[in-house]
Design an enzyme around this catalytic site. Structure first.
Site, short mmCIF file in Angstrom:
data_model
loop_
_atom_site.label_atom_id
_atom_site.label_comp_id
_atom_site.label_asym_id
_atom_site.label_seq_id
_atom_site.Cartn_x
_atom_site.Cartn_y
_atom_site.Cartn_z
N ARG A 52 -26.79 3.32 -0.20
CA ARG A 52 -26.56 2.73 1.12
C ARG A 52 -25.19 3.14 1.68
NH1 ARG A 52 -31.07 1.61 -0.06
NH2 ARG A 52 -32.22 -0.28 0.51
N SER B 288 -32.17 -6.20 4.15
CA SER B 288 -31.24 -6.71 3.13
C SER B 288 -29.87 -6.95 3.76
CB SER B 288 -31.06 -5.69 2.01
OG SER B 288 -32.30 -5.41 1.42
N GLU C 90 -24.27 -5.48 3.37
CA GLU C 90 -24.86 -4.19 3.71
C GLU C 90 -24.89 -4.00 5.22
OE1 GLU C 90 -28.48 -1.69 4.29
OE2 GLU C 90 -29.04 -3.10 2.71
#
Ligand code: EPU
Length: 338
Positions: free
Chosen positions: A162, A237, A333
């Site tokens: 990520r 997420s 995130e």
């Protein structure tokens, strides 16, 4: 290019947060982008793509560039592969479906991820055992100040979990306009190793899956766990899965024998943040209109009219509780826009 003032961004972010942009420019071509960059030389800029990985906590005072450049081109590479380029404003899932319909393999595990193509490399989107970087070849981007075009190879992008150079060294510097992938036309390299995919294929008695079968399995799994942003605002997420040392993990496992984990290497273990958050009792909880999804605790949701600040405060409460219970610091995130 189209300029609007005091525009609500509710339809432009998947959390559905109702904040306003003082000035909002829709960019439909590279010419538009160049024109907008030169006419807004002195404005602070805010680049808005699919709005699927951000939490807006207040009105945006900067000039918003909504990157809506569409178009897909295909060129043959070898007998078994093609190069497929998509402009930044293509919807990611529609692009994946285009590839599947054309029988181009490589992106099927990334079906149904919200957002646009242009922001996909920024966080190296990933799901069900596959990451964007696995088929990424290059992307084109325009420097915000100099307007110079640069091509970034896979190496240049410094992809991680990520993560990429666009979230670090070059944060806020370039506007991605086009992304190119190398995809297979035959002998697809299928990735069915993720448990939930295997089970979904078994359920359908699918012994020799096609890329379409995998895409359909992924779509079914995502629909069963993740809320559809059109129905309930969310950004997927909210936190990254934390990586902890093997020693800390052994201690945790003594106390919580059922803790799931993925080994990274001999010293590092990734643990699912969703599990940690569920253990803290947050799954399905609601605080006003800000909440935690009832089927996946890693996903924060806007039940209707939550403000970005309320969701942000809930995220802080979760972080603090996880820290107190497990001594693990969760990292966000989603980009929090303050
Ligand atoms: N789990 C729980 N409770 C929960 C959620 C998860 O116990 O509420 C447990 C599950 O039972 C499983 C483990 O945690 O043992 C992992 O869950 P899951 O397979 O749902 O995946 P994840 O690690 O929570 C990651 C990605 C998702 C991606 C899935 C599938 C991150 C931050 N998230 O989630 O990506 O779809 O794997 O590959 O890495 C996103 O980035 O927005 C996203 C949705």
């Amino acid at each position: 290019m189209n300029i609007e003032y005091h525009k609500s961004l509710k339809q432009y972010n998947t959390f559905g947060i109702d904040v306003k942009a003082e000035k909002f420019i829709t960019i439909k071509s590279e010419e538009d982008l160049n024109e907008a960059l030169s006419s807004c030389k002195n404005d602070p800029l805010f680049i808005l793509s699919g709005g699927s990985n951000m939490l807006l906590t207040q009105d945006i005072k900067a000039t918003v560039f909504h990157i809506a450049i569409t178009g897909i081109t295909v060129s043959k590479k070898t007998d078994n592969t093609v190069l497929v380029s998509a402009n930044a404003g293509e919807n990611w899932h529609d692009f994946v479906q285009f590839c599947i319909n054309e029988e181009y393999g490589g992106l099927e595990n990334l079906s149904l991820i919200p957002g646009y193509v242009g922001s996909a490399p920024i966080q190296n989107i990933g799901a069900y055992g596959v990451e964007l970087k696995d088929s990424f070849v290059s992307c084109e981007a325009i420097h915000k100040n100099t307007r110079e075009k640069r091509i970034f190879t896979k190496e240049d992008c410094e992809f991680g979990y990520r993560n990429s150079i666009f979230k670090n060294k070059l944060k806020g510097t370039y506007i991605i306009t086009k992304v190119t992938f190398e995809l297979t036309t035959a002998n697809h390299l299928l990735n069915t190793s993720y448990g939930a995919i295997e089970l979904a294929l078994q359920d359908k008695n699918c012994i020799k899956p096609t890329i379409k079968d995998i895409s359909e399995a992924v779509i079914a799994i995502r629909k069963s766990k993740l809320p559809d942003p059109k129905e309930i605002g969310n950004s997927g997420s909210f936190f990254k899965n934390p990586v902890i040392s093997s020693t800390s993990f052994i201690n945790l496992k003594n106390t919580y024998p059922t803790i799931p984990s993925y080994k990274i290497d001999d010293e590092n273990i990734k643990v699912p943040a969703g599990w940690l958050i569920e253990q803290c009792g947050f799954k399905g909880k609601r605080f006003g209109d800000a909440g935690v999804h009832d089927k996946q605790a890693l996903v924060l949701v806007n039940h209707n009219n939550a403000t970005g600040q309320e969701i942000f405060e809930l995220s802080l409460k979760i972080k603090q509780t996880v820290k107190e219970k497990f001594d693990i610091s969760l990292e966000t995130e989603v980009n929090i826009i303050k």
